[in-house]
Design an enzyme around this catalytic site. Structure first.
Site, PDB file in Angstrom:
ATOM      1  N   ARG A  66      -2.867  27.152 -40.132  1.00 40.12           N
ATOM      2  CA  ARG A  66      -2.636  28.331 -40.966  1.00 40.12           C
ATOM      3  C   ARG A  66      -2.436  29.509 -40.026  1.00 40.12           C
ATOM      4  O   ARG A  66      -3.051  29.588 -38.952  1.00 40.12           O
ATOM      5  CB  ARG A  66      -3.827  28.593 -41.902  1.00 40.12           C
ATOM      6  CG  ARG A  66      -3.892  27.665 -43.120  1.00 40.12           C
ATOM      7  CD  ARG A  66      -2.770  27.927 -44.107  1.00 40.12           C
ATOM      8  NE  ARG A  66      -2.817  27.084 -45.321  1.00 40.12           N
ATOM      9  CZ  ARG A  66      -2.163  25.939 -45.442  1.00 40.12           C
ATOM     10  NH1 ARG A  66      -1.475  25.453 -44.408  1.00 40.12           N
ATOM     11  NH2 ARG A  66      -2.214  25.239 -46.563  1.00 40.12           N
TER      12      ARG A  66
ATOM     13  N   GLU B  43       2.305  35.461 -44.192  1.00 40.55           N
ATOM     14  CA  GLU B  43       3.443  34.782 -44.844  1.00 40.55           C
ATOM     15  C   GLU B  43       3.567  35.266 -46.297  1.00 40.55           C
ATOM     16  O   GLU B  43       2.539  35.461 -46.952  1.00 40.55           O
ATOM     17  CB  GLU B  43       3.200  33.264 -44.865  1.00 40.55           C
ATOM     18  CG  GLU B  43       3.420  32.561 -43.569  1.00 40.55           C
ATOM     19  CD  GLU B  43       3.133  31.069 -43.674  1.00 40.55           C
ATOM     20  OE1 GLU B  43       3.207  30.512 -44.788  1.00 40.55           O
ATOM     21  OE2 GLU B  43       2.818  30.476 -42.633  1.00 40.55           O
TER      22      GLU B  43
ATOM     23  N   HIS C 206       6.864  27.320 -41.882  1.00 43.98           N
ATOM     24  CA  HIS C 206       5.793  26.572 -42.545  1.00 43.98           C
ATOM     25  C   HIS C 206       6.338  25.299 -43.202  1.00 43.98           C
ATOM     26  O   HIS C 206       6.193  25.064 -44.405  1.00 43.98           O
ATOM     27  CB  HIS C 206       5.111  27.458 -43.593  1.00 43.98           C
ATOM     28  CG  HIS C 206       3.793  26.912 -44.038  1.00 43.98           C
ATOM     29  ND1 HIS C 206       2.787  27.716 -44.516  1.00 43.98           N
ATOM     30  CD2 HIS C 206       3.307  25.649 -44.103  1.00 43.98           C
ATOM     31  CE1 HIS C 206       1.741  26.963 -44.867  1.00 43.98           C
ATOM     32  NE2 HIS C 206       2.047  25.699 -44.623  1.00 43.98           N
TER      33      HIS C 206
END
Ligand SMILES: NC(=O)c1ccc[n+]([C@@H]2O[C@H](COP(=O)([O-])OP(=O)(O)OC[C@H]3O[C@@H](n4cnc5c(N)ncnc54)[C@H](O)[C@@H]3O)[C@@H](O)[C@H]2O)c1
Ligand SMILES: O=C(O)[C@H](O)[C@H](O)COP(=O)(O)O
Length: 386
Positions: A209, A238, A255
């Protein structure tokens, strides 16, 4: 029953149409109004599921078709006795193959042999452990930091402290959840001080993450000239990623490390099975019964092909991370004045041409050396000696 779902969840109708009426929305647009009269809510990682979303809803089951659960207020769901399921491990192989592609590309770009490097794995769960097994079978020295498993006296490997791992690893790859609480929180786990501990010319890979690494500290370190190669698949804030960081990152992707066809479908299937169990429904849908998944042509190599050539060709035939890096950079370069960073980032993910996983690719080898065959099997390829 009424089902509200993220439109990016694959095979929703195939799995859930017999359970209820399905209404889909972009994951970031699922709000209290959309879920008010829903019984089941199916999300991916971009929908924050908490009291603000569910307080006045009839939702009785929340499923996230993802590994990560940092977007879910688990304590709230438990307090409200709302059933929950995630998809642990569903796309772990895809993330391992993402890391393998990053190593394959950087080994060529920087002229090194993987076997000569020490790889530090932070977090030895579904992803980290699979990666550990692959690298071990390839004869690559690994250091592992996972204080939770270490405290649980897990004996699957020797554990080292994070600081030792950072000081001694040539390649550091992060595979922890994003946590803010507990004994070992991971938010900004790699802050400025820890980034400083990385060896000169080390490689840092983050496919966990974004906020596990302090992106501002990373940008400062790289801007100050720290000799560090960075591959980022996940970014702080994000989809509003810091575009000033982008030119400092060697391999940049939106991602998608877990975005294999196989992994995304596994995520849907795992949540489907959990719902069937929770509601006492027959679990009838089988992935095999769904339209055949795209297959890659089989690969074949002559018996004198060298190990590096076989591995690199096989890896790149299935996944070459440079394509996703180039697509991201070109998309931002071509960014229309009125298009936002978030729109580009989300569009790249929504329209991602999902890839298959190595295990679905048959590699035919003519009487090759055992070393080649075992290396390909270590990478989870389907090897056939002809
Ligand atoms: N980029 C992507 O597309 C993608 C895909 C899948 C998963 N992920 C992320 O990667 C994370 C890991 O995936 P997983 O399936 O291995 O999860 P997992 O829960 O199976 O394993 C996580 C491991 O991290 C360890 N850990 C927790 N805190 C730690 C700390 N402070 N230091 C070191 N280790 C710590 C845990 O003990 C556990 O062993 C997920 O939580 C998710 O956020 C990203
Ligand atoms: O947690 C996971 O499974 C991965 O990060 C996955 O790639 C999330 O995908 P998304 O929900 O953002 O589509």
């Amino acid at each position: 029953m009424k089902i509200v779902a993220d439109e990016n969840i694959p095979l929703l109708n195939a799995f859930f149409q017999s359970i209820g009426d399905i209404t889909t929305y972009p994951g970031r647009e699922i709000g209290p109004e959309q879920v008010a009269d829903a019984d089941i809510l199916l999300v991916r990682s971009v929908t924050q599921v908490n009291q603000a979303l569910l307080a006045n809803s009839s939702v009785r089951f929340v499923g996230t078709c993802t590994i990560g659960t940092d977007h879910i207020d688990l304590a709230y769901l438990e307090a409200q006795e709302i059933n929950f399921a995630a998809a642990p491990g569903c796309n772990a192989n895809a993330v391992v193959e993402y890391v393998v592609s990053v190593l394959d590309v950087l080994a060529e770009q920087q002229g090194f042999n993987w076997q000569d490097k020490v790889v530090g794995i932070v977090g030895k769960g579904n992803v980290g452990d699979r990666l550990y097994q692959v690298l071990n079978k390839l004869g690559i020295t690994c250091l592992v930091s996972d204080p939770i498993l270490e405290a649980a006296e897990d004996e699957s490997c020797e554990y080292v402290s994070l600081d030792q791992l950072l000081a001694e690893s040539d390649i550091v790859t992060l595979h922890t959840p994003l946590t803010e609480a507990g004994d070992y929180p991971t938010h900004h786990l790699l802050d400025a001080a820890r980034l400083d501990k990385l060896k000169p010319n080390a490689i840092l890979i983050n496919a966990s993450r974004g906020a596990v690494v302090d992106n501002q500290a990373l940008m400062s370190s790289l801007s100050a000239g720290k000799p560090l190669t960075v591959a980022l698949d996940v970014w702080e804030q994000e989809p509003e990623i810091n575009r000033q960081l982008l030119p400092l990152i060697t391999i940049a992707t939106p991602h998608i490390a877990g975005y294999s066809v196989d992994g995304k479908i596994a995520g849907t299937e795992m949540v489907y099975r959990a719902i069937c169990r929770a509601f006492g429904l027959p679990s009838r849908v089988r992935v095999e019964g769904i339209k055949p998944l795209p297959k890659l042509k089989a690969l074949s190599f002559s018996s004198d092909a060298c190990l590096e050539e076989v591995l690199s060709t096989s890896i790149r035939s299935v996944y070459d991370v440079r394509q996703d890096d180039a697509l991201l950079r070109n998309s931002f370069r071509a960014l229309a004045e009125d298009a936002s960073t978030a729109q580009v980032f989300d569009s790249l993910r929504k329209h991602y041409r999902s890839r298959r996983e190595f295990s679905t690719v048959k590699v035919k080898i003519k009487k090759c050396s055992g070393k080649v065959s075992s290396a390909l099997k270590a990478l989870n390829f389907n090897v056939v000696t002809v």
